[in-house]
Write an enzyme that holds these catalytic residues in place. Structure first.
Site, mmCIF file in Angstrom:
data_model
loop_
_atom_site.group_PDB
_atom_site.id
_atom_site.type_symbol
_atom_site.label_atom_id
_atom_site.label_comp_id
_atom_site.label_asym_id
_atom_site.label_seq_id
_atom_site.Cartn_x
_atom_site.Cartn_y
_atom_site.Cartn_z
ATOM 1 C CG ASP A 1 -1.793 -1.233 1.310
ATOM 2 O OD1 ASP A 1 -2.199 -1.754 0.259
ATOM 3 O OD2 ASP A 1 -2.059 -1.689 2.433
ATOM 4 C CD GLU B 1 -9.330 -1.982 -1.893
ATOM 5 O OE1 GLU B 1 -10.054 -2.052 -0.880
ATOM 6 O OE2 GLU B 1 -8.632 -2.920 -2.295
#
Length: 548
Positions: A33, A205
């Site tokens: 991430d 997302e």
């Protein structure tokens, strides 16, 4: 080869990679991430850490290739802890931004208070205590600074909280007050479902908004963070939409390629775009390196690829279908002094003298009462009743496995007093997916043992045991990873390695088998297995070598 010393007393030996090439992954091992921001000639990058502590490493680079960890965002128990949380919960998907002398990190503390923001004047820290954002319902928040307005954008529920299918999510935004660090105004929905709602897109997302010329771009992941992962792009003339998807989405994915191709890079997505030193655009994103099918033990890693703009739209990795392990680097490489390597093949030694390397990880919080550093004994751990199978804070200090083929070793000094006392080295994926190479006692004899975590019994099973000479003193332990196999060794004299057990199932440690979002760690670990103890174990150093 060259040698250098870190401020944290790490002795490093590594091969320099070829000049003028990016080497993927740029951050090897469990660094998922990624979010990156550019401040003048400097780049700062953060990653998810879930329930490990300290949380959210901060990296600095001048060239997008050579990264140095300069601190951690969550480094004080007074900011937060993750006690009671499973390894794969905790902190999800941070984002880093900068404006007018202040750095901002937004993130989600899953299962707890949700979304928050912290600030710092120096990205190395200290970072503020969290300001919680209860109105921001969802995950993966990030900030966007327009000319006179700031916004917080995030993944949220389906419209009216009524999903049309599993994985139906939205991207939403609020205006954000940089003085009060609170949202203001009404929540706005920017994207419903994904690129094409009729095709039932899942898990939109990791959103980031940026502006280029007169267009606002919304870049987000879609498809879930596994083999169907992708990156998609939308644009609008307004920061709050309406956003129109690119007709040739996704702008990055590997899901359509032959899964049996040689040395694949898979599961690519969760990207952020940034301007390079040459003025061109680059993408930092997560992906994985499986050794077979969808099996990998190193977790989701940070990769880089060039971006080409076509008729006003960005495309990641435009010249290839498959992501590459190296790309030309069309500007000068800037290597930072006293910096641990993060990509390519490398080796290092961590010597525990007076300070801990900021890349070392504890479980859920940090408590300096149970460990000590000194030049004579190295790292001394108190034997705690807590075990790595619980959700507390055991005597555990870990370092990421950064290659599929690698070794880690340590020098242990420990005299167990009873069968409950154990000290040694873990290769650890989560609470019940681990192997533990340790010294202990069995029926009055000192023994070397190898245990395997058991998800079925919520305990651990003994795989191998060997009686050793009592009070042998210093004992070397080594764990070797070779893709889907792990080997376990010991030595009673320097480097005279003997086999305890070889060919142990490595797929047991893979994300595909163990689940969750983390990668494996080599950890130094001591426990009294639920019993009170005043005993201690000392570790002189931790060696690591990765060569693939």
């Amino acid at each position: 080869m060259r040698n250098c010393f870190l401020l944290f007393f790490i002795c490093l030996t590594f091969e320099t990679s070829a000049q003028s090439k990016f080497i993927n992954p740029v951050l090897s091992g469990f660094y998922p991430d990624p979010s990156v921001t550019k401040v003048g000639p400097d780049y700062y990058l953060v990653n998810s850490t879930f329930s490990y502590f300290p949380g959210i490493p901060v990296f600095h680079s001048k060239d997008l290739k050579n990264w140095k960890q300069i601190g951690n965002v969550i480094d004080r128990p007074t900011q937060m802890n993750f006690l009671g949380d499973a390894v794969t919960r905790g902190l999800f998907a941070p984002s880093i931004n900068y404006r007018n002398g202040t750095y901002y990190v937004t993130c989600t503390l899953i299962d707890r208070k949700g979304n928050f923001v912290v600030t710092a004047k120096n990205p190395a820290g200290p970072w503020s205590d969290p300001v919680w954002l209860p109105q921001v319902k969802g995950i993966d928040p990030s900030l966007f600074f327009d000319t006179n307005t700031a916004y917080i954008v995030y993944n949220s529920d389906a419209p009216d909280n009524k999903p049309l299918y599993s994985g139906h999510r939205t991207i939403r935004a609020y205006e954000f007050d940089l003085t009060t660090l609170k949202v203001k105004g009404e929540e706005k929905q920017l994207v419903n479902g994904g690129v094409d709602l009729s095709k039932k897109p899942v898990w939109i997302e990791g959103p980031h908004i940026f502006k280029r010329a007169d267009w606002y771009y919304l870049c987000a992941a879609e498809g879930g963070t596994s083999v169907n992962h992708s990156q998609v792009i939308f644009r609008s003339k307004s920061a709050t939409g309406p956003y129109v998807p690119y007709e040739n989405n996704p702008i990055l994915t590997q899901r359509n390629l032959d899964p049996s191709r040689k040395n694949p890079i898979t599961s690519a997505g969760h990207a952020e775009l940034v301007e390079g030193p040459d003025g061109k655009t680059y993408a930092l994103f997560l992906a994985v390196r499986p050794y077979e099918g969808d099996f990998y033990n190193t977790g989701r890693e940070t990769f880089i690829a060039p971006v080409k703009w076509t008729k006003g739209w960005p495309v990641i990795n435009p010249d290839f279908e498959a992501l590459q392990y190296s790309y030309p680097m069309p500007f000068k490489e800037v290597k930072q002094k006293n910096t641990a390597p993060q990509n390519g093949n490398f080796s290092y030694r961590i010597e525990f003298k007076s300070s801990l390397d900021p890349a070392l990880l504890f479980l859920r919080t940090i408590d300096s009462s149970w460990y000590k550093l000194d030049k004579s004994n190295g790292l001394t751990l108190n034997l705690l009743p807590e075990t790595c199978m619980g959700t507390g804070n055991p005597a555990f200090i870990g370092k990421r496995q950064q290659h599929q083929v690698c070794t880690a070793s340590t020098l242990l000094n420990f005299s167990p007093k009873n069968e409950s006392e154990k000290a040694g080295m873990l290769i650890f994926q989560n609470e019940y997916h681990f192997y533990y190479l340790c010294k202990s006692v069995d029926k009055g004899l000192e023994v070397l043992q190898l245990y395997k975590g058991s998800p079925q019994t919520k305990s651990m099973d003994l795989l191998s045991q060997l009686a050793i000479e009592k009070h042998i003193g210093e004992l070397q332990l080594k764990i070797e990873a070779k893709n889907d196999k792990y080997n376990f060794y010991y030595a009673t004299a320097p480097t005279q390695w003997k086999t305890l057990k070889e060919g142990v199932d490595g797929k047991f440690l893979s994300t595909k088998t163990a689940g969750g979002f983390v990668g494996s760690l080599f950890a130094l670990y001591a426990t009294s297995s639920g019993q009170p103890s005043t005993n201690k174990a000392s570790f002189k150093w931790l060696d690591y070598s990765g060569d693939e």
